[in-house]
Design a protein around this motif. Structure first.
Motif, PDB file in Angstrom:
ATOM      1  N   TYR A  82      45.325 -46.856 -87.677  1.00  8.59           N
ATOM      2  CA  TYR A  82      46.191 -47.496 -88.521  1.00  8.59           C
ATOM      3  C   TYR A  82      47.107 -46.206 -88.818  1.00  8.59           C
ATOM      4  N   GLN A  83      46.931 -45.334 -88.924  1.00 13.00           N
ATOM      5  CA  GLN A  83      47.889 -44.042 -89.026  1.00 13.00           C
ATOM      6  C   GLN A  83      48.742 -44.257 -87.946  1.00 13.00           C
ATOM      7  N   GLY A  84      48.521 -44.591 -86.573  1.00 13.49           N
ATOM      8  CA  GLY A  84      49.379 -44.464 -85.545  1.00 13.49           C
ATOM      9  C   GLY A  84      50.188 -45.946 -85.774  1.00 13.49           C
ATOM     10  N   ILE A  85      49.571 -46.896 -86.342  1.00  8.24           N
ATOM     11  CA  ILE A  85      50.491 -48.324 -86.603  1.00  8.24           C
ATOM     12  C   ILE A  85      51.521 -48.006 -87.524  1.00  8.24           C
ATOM     13  N   GLY A  86      51.107 -47.306 -88.791  1.00 12.12           N
ATOM     14  CA  GLY A  86      52.040 -47.135 -89.604  1.00 12.12           C
ATOM     15  C   GLY A  86      53.339 -46.111 -89.285  1.00 12.12           C
ATOM     16  N   ARG A  87      53.028 -45.164 -88.283  1.00 15.40           N
ATOM     17  CA  ARG A  87      54.002 -44.441 -87.904  1.00 15.40           C
ATOM     18  C   ARG A  87      54.952 -45.357 -87.089  1.00 15.40           C
ATOM     19  N   ALA A  88      54.203 -46.207 -86.155  1.00 18.37           N
ATOM     20  CA  ALA A  88      55.126 -47.084 -85.395  1.00 18.37           C
ATOM     21  C   ALA A  88      55.865 -48.100 -86.029  1.00 18.37           C
ATOM     22  N   ASN A  89      55.220 -48.518 -87.023  1.00 15.20           N
ATOM     23  CA  ASN A  89      56.203 -49.393 -87.941  1.00 15.20           C
ATOM     24  C   ASN A  89      57.279 -48.823 -88.429  1.00 15.20           C
ATOM     25  N   SER A  90      57.092 -47.757 -89.152  1.00 17.43           N
ATOM     26  CA  SER A  90      58.406 -46.921 -89.429  1.00 17.43           C
ATOM     27  C   SER A  90      59.391 -46.799 -88.415  1.00 17.43           C
ATOM     28  N   VAL A  91      59.065 -46.442 -87.170  1.00 16.65           N
ATOM     29  CA  VAL A  91      59.839 -46.182 -86.306  1.00 16.65           C
ATOM     30  C   VAL A  91      60.886 -47.614 -85.908  1.00 16.65           C
ATOM     31  N   ILE A  92      59.914 -48.554 -85.784  1.00 21.35           N
ATOM     32  CA  ILE A  92      60.445 -49.967 -85.542  1.00 21.35           C
ATOM     33  C   ILE A  92      61.652 -50.497 -86.659  1.00 21.35           C
ATOM     34  N   ALA A  93      61.191 -50.084 -87.948  1.00 22.31           N
ATOM     35  CA  ALA A  93      61.870 -50.710 -89.076  1.00 22.31           C
ATOM     36  C   ALA A  93      63.120 -49.809 -89.419  1.00 22.31           C
ATOM     37  N   ARG A  94      63.196 -48.479 -89.315  1.00 24.02           N
ATOM     38  CA  ARG A  94      64.214 -47.647 -89.468  1.00 24.02           C
ATOM     39  C   ARG A  94      65.023 -47.310 -88.638  1.00 24.02           C
ATOM     40  N   VAL A  95      64.714 -47.237 -87.025  1.00 18.90           N
ATOM     41  CA  VAL A  95      65.688 -46.751 -86.284  1.00 18.90           C
ATOM     42  C   VAL A  95      66.724 -47.547 -86.091  1.00 18.90           C
ATOM     43  N   PRO A  96      66.839 -48.825 -86.300  1.00 17.82           N
ATOM     44  CA  PRO A  96      67.688 -49.766 -86.194  1.00 17.82           C
ATOM     45  C   PRO A  96      68.876 -49.284 -87.129  1.00 17.82           C
ATOM     46  N   ASP A  97      68.800 -48.772 -88.051  1.00 16.87           N
ATOM     47  CA  ASP A  97      69.723 -48.498 -88.876  1.00 16.87           C
ATOM     48  C   ASP A  97      70.560 -47.090 -88.880  1.00 16.87           C
ATOM     49  N   ILE A  98      69.668 -46.501 -87.716  1.00 15.54           N
ATOM     50  CA  ILE A  98      70.494 -44.885 -87.594  1.00 15.54           C
ATOM     51  C   ILE A  98      71.737 -45.216 -86.800  1.00 15.54           C
ATOM     52  N   VAL A  99      72.704 -44.461 -86.969  1.00 15.10           N
ATOM     53  CA  VAL A  99      73.737 -44.327 -86.032  1.00 15.10           C
ATOM     54  C   VAL A  99      73.569 -43.490 -84.941  1.00 15.10           C
ATOM     55  N   MET A 100      73.272 -44.062 -83.634  1.00 19.39           N
ATOM     56  CA  MET A 100      72.826 -43.291 -82.532  1.00 19.39           C
ATOM     57  C   MET A 100      73.310 -44.259 -81.394  1.00 19.39           C
ATOM     58  N   ASP A 101      73.367 -43.243 -80.154  1.00 20.43           N
ATOM     59  CA  ASP A 101      73.693 -44.299 -78.808  1.00 20.43           C
ATOM     60  C   ASP A 101      72.639 -45.166 -78.706  1.00 20.43           C
ATOM     61  N   GLU A 102      73.229 -46.452 -78.503  1.00 18.09           N
ATOM     62  CA  GLU A 102      72.453 -47.641 -78.373  1.00 18.09           C
ATOM     63  C   GLU A 102      71.578 -47.750 -77.015  1.00 18.09           C
ATOM     64  N   THR A 103      71.818 -47.031 -76.200  1.00 10.40           N
ATOM     65  CA  THR A 103      70.874 -46.999 -74.925  1.00 10.40           C
ATOM     66  C   THR A 103      69.993 -46.127 -74.979  1.00 10.40           C
ATOM     67  N   ARG A 104      69.878 -45.272 -76.002  1.00 15.61           N
ATOM     68  CA  ARG A 104      68.817 -44.594 -76.488  1.00 15.61           C
ATOM     69  C   ARG A 104      67.784 -45.189 -77.585  1.00 15.61           C
ATOM     70  N   LYS A 105      68.689 -45.883 -78.531  1.00 13.58           N
ATOM     71  CA  LYS A 105      68.032 -46.506 -79.586  1.00 13.58           C
ATOM     72  C   LYS A 105      67.125 -47.624 -79.067  1.00 13.58           C
ATOM     73  N   LYS A 106      67.419 -48.567 -78.208  1.00  5.12           N
ATOM     74  CA  LYS A 106      66.673 -49.314 -77.718  1.00  5.12           C
ATOM     75  C   LYS A 106      65.220 -48.830 -77.081  1.00  5.12           C
ATOM     76  N   PRO A 107      65.252 -47.953 -76.424  1.00  6.53           N
ATOM     77  CA  PRO A 107      64.021 -47.535 -75.803  1.00  6.53           C
ATOM     78  C   PRO A 107      63.128 -46.799 -76.742  1.00  6.53           C
ATOM     79  N   VAL A 108      63.569 -46.337 -77.678  1.00  6.23           N
ATOM     80  CA  VAL A 108      62.842 -45.613 -78.863  1.00  6.23           C
ATOM     81  C   VAL A 108      61.964 -46.596 -79.593  1.00  6.23           C
ATOM     82  N   ILE A 109      62.934 -47.863 -80.022  1.00  8.43           N
ATOM     83  CA  ILE A 109      62.273 -48.948 -80.656  1.00  8.43           C
ATOM     84  C   ILE A 109      61.091 -49.593 -79.642  1.00  8.43           C
TER      85      ILE A 109
END
Length: 499
Positions: A103-130
């Motif tokens: 659940y620690q790993g799940i919580g961290r993954a959830n934060s990445v999936i929810a927060r990274v879409p709003d970060i201004v960054m190269d979309e070609t890098r953003k999509k693989p991160v998510i």
């Protein structure tokens, strides 16, 4: 990018909303984090780091110690308790630790999936991160689903209220895992570059999807998913079975996912636990399962000589097991070297047969990566699933015979029935994946655990070293940990376990 490049600030994010109205200057909070591409990478790296606590170190070997493959005299992580059927919700390390770590790993993954879409960054890098975070979330849920069944399904960043959620069904967890993996596979590259070594690819997502479908008995879909990995041609069997697990060959073509380690920041102690401590001692039960080079068992082959039991054996035996009369670390092995069963575990150590331990080597420190998914599994998943879906066609033979050829074993005989092929494939998986933590789950999904996990295990002299017990009315699932039940009154315990 190796996961040991951990940005510690990301690990401080707990998602606790009580502190969002203050902005301390010595650490990040949810209000000040998730602003830049560097933050996105840090959050993802922190998510990868949870692989160490859920799947790393000796955890895969621990699962084999629940089976007749290994004997754990010192009850590593509670494996002995589970093997003897005396585990409960409170007394077994891996049962308690796996829940919180996942659940620690799940919580961290959830934060990445929810927060990274709003970060201004190269979309070609953003999509693989998510996409990588989606894969990791599915893998952490797999670690729960495969032992507990249904668990609370959480897909949002951590908040306190999640601690009171009831369990979802196992089917709902499976659906979420497959949804995440489909999304990840669509966005991930077919292969990873040297600079991104250790990260997941399209093949990783499809291979885990195939494993989940196989475990669920969805034969045609599992065959399709594993065939998709094969068709990518992004991976191949490494020519040397022993070599594929050695430090000099880390990240070879067969490795689809591993847990990354690097001294001095991140290490484990498998060298000393597998070798000197003999904490995961191979049993005579396992040794007897290795066939002869003519493809026959020790009961049926004229090549087997009880006076010379290790001659003409499946080469995977000497590449996996340390046995009396062999050479290891530059010296002969005698009975007293491995007192638990007379055998030691070579696979997973960094030592070599003809060479002494290097000068300055600290035996309780290793940074050998732990392999979690490899191409041989994909081939044997395809062979099993296709055999169940359509029978032993040519593609089934082609897949399994690749694995056997690499091992130095002959092809399966032509003309096998579906049932005969099934038994041979099950045996092949046991031998190929010794110490990799798959056999325990295979026995459960084949529904043969009530037989195989109730067997006594013996040493090289045939003496019983451990009595095993498996209750089919209870033990196909683990109990939910007492700690989770105490903090969440809405959780129901699995059948036939005390709360």
């Amino acid at each position: 990018m190796k996961i040991y490049k951990l940005i510690l600030s990301a690990l401080l994010l707990s998602g606790c909303s009580d502190y969002l109205d203050v902005n301390p200057t010595d650490r990040f909070t949810e209000a000040t984090f998730w602003k830049t591409e560097e933050h996105a990478n840090a959050g993802l790296t922190a998510t990868y780091s949870s692989l160490m606590t859920v799947f790393g170190g000796n955890i895969t070997a621990t699962f084999d110690a629940i089976t007749p493959n290994f004997y754990s005299y010192d009850n590593q992580a509670g494996a002995g308790n589970i093997a003897r059927g005396i585990h409960d919700a409170a007394n077994t390390g891996i049962i308690n630790n796996r829940w919180g770590a996942a659940y620690q790993g799940i919580g961290r993954a959830n934060s990445v999936i929810a927060r990274v879409p709003d970060i201004v960054m190269d979309e070609t890098r953003k999509k693989p991160v998510i996409a990588e975070a989606q894969f990791l979330r599915a893998f952490f849920y797999f670690s729960l689903w495969s032992v507990y069944g249904g668990v609370p399904l959480i897909t949002d960043p951590p908040v306190k209220e999640q601690g009171d959620l009831p369990r979802n069904t196992a089917e709902e967890i499976e659906t979420q895992m497959l949804t995440d993996l489909d999304a990840a596979a669509a966005a991930l590259p077919a292969t990873v570059t040297a600079a991104n070594k250790g990260r997941v690819s399209k093949a990783t997502a499809l291979a885990l999807k195939a494993r989940i479908l196989l475990y669920g008995g969805k034969w045609a879909a599992a065959a399709e998913a594993s065939k998709a990995v094969i068709d990518l041609k992004s991976n191949a069997l490494f020519p040397d079975y022993r070599g594929l697990f050695m430090p000099e060959n880390e990240g070879n073509t067969e490795v689809i996912l591993d847990v990354q380690y690097k001294q001095p920041e991140f290490t484990h102690s498998n060298d000393i636990q597998f070798d000197q401590f003999n904490s995961f001692a191979p049993t005579q039960n396992l040794i007897d399962e290795y066939g002869l080079t003519d493809g026959k068992s020790i009961k049926d082959s004229p090549l087997y000589d009880p006076a010379k039991p290790f001659e003409n054996r499946d080469p995977r035996l000497k590449n996996t097991i340390i046995y009396i009369g062999s050479q290891f670390k530059g010296k002969p092995v005698v009975a007293a070297t491995y007192p638990q069963t007379g055998y030691g575990l070579k696979k997973g150590t960094t030592y070599k047969d003809a060479e002494a331990s290097p000068a300055g080597k600290v035996d309780n420190i290793s940074d050998l990566n732990v392999v979690l998914i490899r191409y041989a599994e994909v081939l044997l998943t395809y062979a099993e699933a296709q055999n169940e879906a359509a029978g032993p066609d040519a593609s089934v033979y082609a897949a399994v015979n690749q694995v056997r050829k690499r091992a130095g074993m002959p092809d399966f005989p032509a003309g096998l029935t579906q049932a005969a092929m099934r038994e041979r494939l099950r045996h092949e998986r046991r031998i190929e994946f010794v110490g990799e933590g798959l056999y325990y789950f295979d026995l459960k999904r084949w529904e043969t655990a009530d037989v195989e996990l109730n067997k006594e295990v013996t040493n090289y002299l045939g003496k019983v070293v451990d009595n095993r017990s498996f209750n089919p009315e209870r033990d196909y699932l683990w109990p939910l940990p007492t700690t989770a039940l105490q903090t969440n009154p809405n959780l129901d315990q699995n059948p036939n376990y005390n709360r």
